[in-house]
Design an enzyme around this catalytic site. Structure first.
Site, mmCIF file in Angstrom:
data_model
loop_
_atom_site.group_PDB
_atom_site.id
_atom_site.type_symbol
_atom_site.label_atom_id
_atom_site.label_comp_id
_atom_site.label_asym_id
_atom_site.label_seq_id
_atom_site.Cartn_x
_atom_site.Cartn_y
_atom_site.Cartn_z
ATOM 1 N N TYR A 85 7.090 -4.786 -18.613
ATOM 2 C CA TYR A 85 7.241 -5.359 -17.273
ATOM 3 C C TYR A 85 5.992 -5.098 -16.423
ATOM 4 O O TYR A 85 5.486 -5.984 -15.732
ATOM 5 C CB TYR A 85 8.480 -4.754 -16.613
ATOM 6 C CG TYR A 85 8.919 -5.423 -15.336
ATOM 7 C CD1 TYR A 85 9.619 -6.628 -15.371
ATOM 8 C CD2 TYR A 85 8.654 -4.845 -14.095
ATOM 9 C CE1 TYR A 85 10.047 -7.243 -14.198
ATOM 10 C CE2 TYR A 85 9.073 -5.446 -12.923
ATOM 11 C CZ TYR A 85 9.781 -6.638 -12.974
ATOM 12 O OH TYR A 85 10.192 -7.245 -11.814
ATOM 13 N N LYS A 139 3.549 -7.961 -14.875
ATOM 14 C CA LYS A 139 3.368 -8.105 -13.427
ATOM 15 C C LYS A 139 1.935 -7.801 -13.004
ATOM 16 O O LYS A 139 1.408 -8.431 -12.076
ATOM 17 C CB LYS A 139 4.356 -7.204 -12.681
ATOM 18 C CG LYS A 139 5.816 -7.604 -12.863
ATOM 19 C CD LYS A 139 6.084 -9.032 -12.385
ATOM 20 C CE LYS A 139 7.559 -9.371 -12.399
ATOM 21 N NZ LYS A 139 7.834 -10.748 -11.919
#
Length: 282
Positions: A188, A192
């Site tokens: 993640y 991001k």
């Protein structure tokens, strides 16, 4: 010696600025005014949580909103009905943002229905959390496909349309995890962080075509996930947030609405805005 104010007055002459979103900021001579007001907005992952709040905020501003969903259409239809009740227009479209062919179909449907794309909000995202030592290839790839590669393909499709219009705004929803990392979220955080860097590249490549691109990095935002956090951990989390509370989806949506629609945001591009209650301030 001249007063600083008089020098500033010559360098930055005062232009008339209205508070109505449908009126553009008056531009300097020789520069085309930027007017984006209430256009066609594509919101990926717009059926729940932050995406839902964003779709409703844009709809309430009078936009034509495309509410993307990946699973059940029921929640997306409810968002669309609410937008229509607020005076906007909306359609729903199912597309897995990890699949380029479905992303292409999303934008084709948008232009067939509304004839344009003025705003793209890349909000869709998934998590497959586990410590790096235990992370399976599929857990890594699933998150990268949706949270990073999907953002690329959606932005690529949207900017092709925006380039022909010579205007447009891209708002990518990143995360504070992309700024500072987080244990158990290597996939993640990588995705991001990549979105933040990609946003800067989009901003540089498309500035000459009247397109801005910015990213927003939410911290802990109230959701079903935060509601399930054990109270002993919640106390520690809130203790690390100077404002001492979770953010609300509507607060993120308000920032998106500003960057996407407000004429005052026309000179903002390539930036990342943390909305985290001060959690990651330097």
């Amino acid at each position: 010696m001249q007063r600083a104010g008089s020098v500033a007055a010559r360098l930055f002459p005062r232009h008339s600025i209205t508070t109505t979103a449908s009126v553009a900021v008056e531009a300097a001579p020789g520069i085309a005014p930027t007017k984006l007001d209430t256009g066609v907005c594509v919101v990926t992952g717009g059926s729940r949580g932050i995406g839902k709040a964003i779709a409703l905020a844009l709809g309430a501003a009078g936009c034509k909103v495309v509410v993307n969903y990946s699973a059940s259409s029921v929640a997306a239809e409810e968002v669309a009905h609410t937008i229509e009740s607020l005076g906007g227009q909306a359609i729903v479209f199912g597309a897995n943002m990890g699949k380029p062919d479905e992303i292409e179909a999303l934008f084709k449907a948008t232009t067939e229905k509304f004839g344009a794309v003025d705003v793209l909000v890349n909000n869709a995202g998934i998590t497959r959390d586990t410590l790096m030592m235990r992370m399976k290839p599929a857990q890594w790839q699933d998150v990268i496909d949706v949270n990073l590669t999907g953002v690329f393909y959606a932005a690529q499709a949207a900017t092709k349309i925006m380039s022909k219009q010579c205007k447009g705004r891209v708002v990518n929803i990143a995360s504070v995890v992309g700024l500072v990392g987080n244990a158990g979220q290597a996939n993640y955080a990588a995705a991001k962080g990549g979105v933040i860097a990609m946003t800067k590249t989009i901003a540089r490549e498309y500035a000459g075509r009247g397109i801005t691109a910015n990213s927003i990095a939410p911290g802990f935002i109230a959701s079903d996930m935060t509601a399930a956090i054990d109270k002993k951990y919640e106390e520690m989390i809130l203790g690390n947030i100077p404002l001492g509370r979770y953010g609300q989806p509507e607060e993120v949506a308000g920032l998106v609405r500003f960057l996407a629609l407000d004429p005052a945001a026309a000179y903002i591009t390539g930036q990342t805005f943390a909305i985290d209650g001060g959690m990651t301030m330097c």
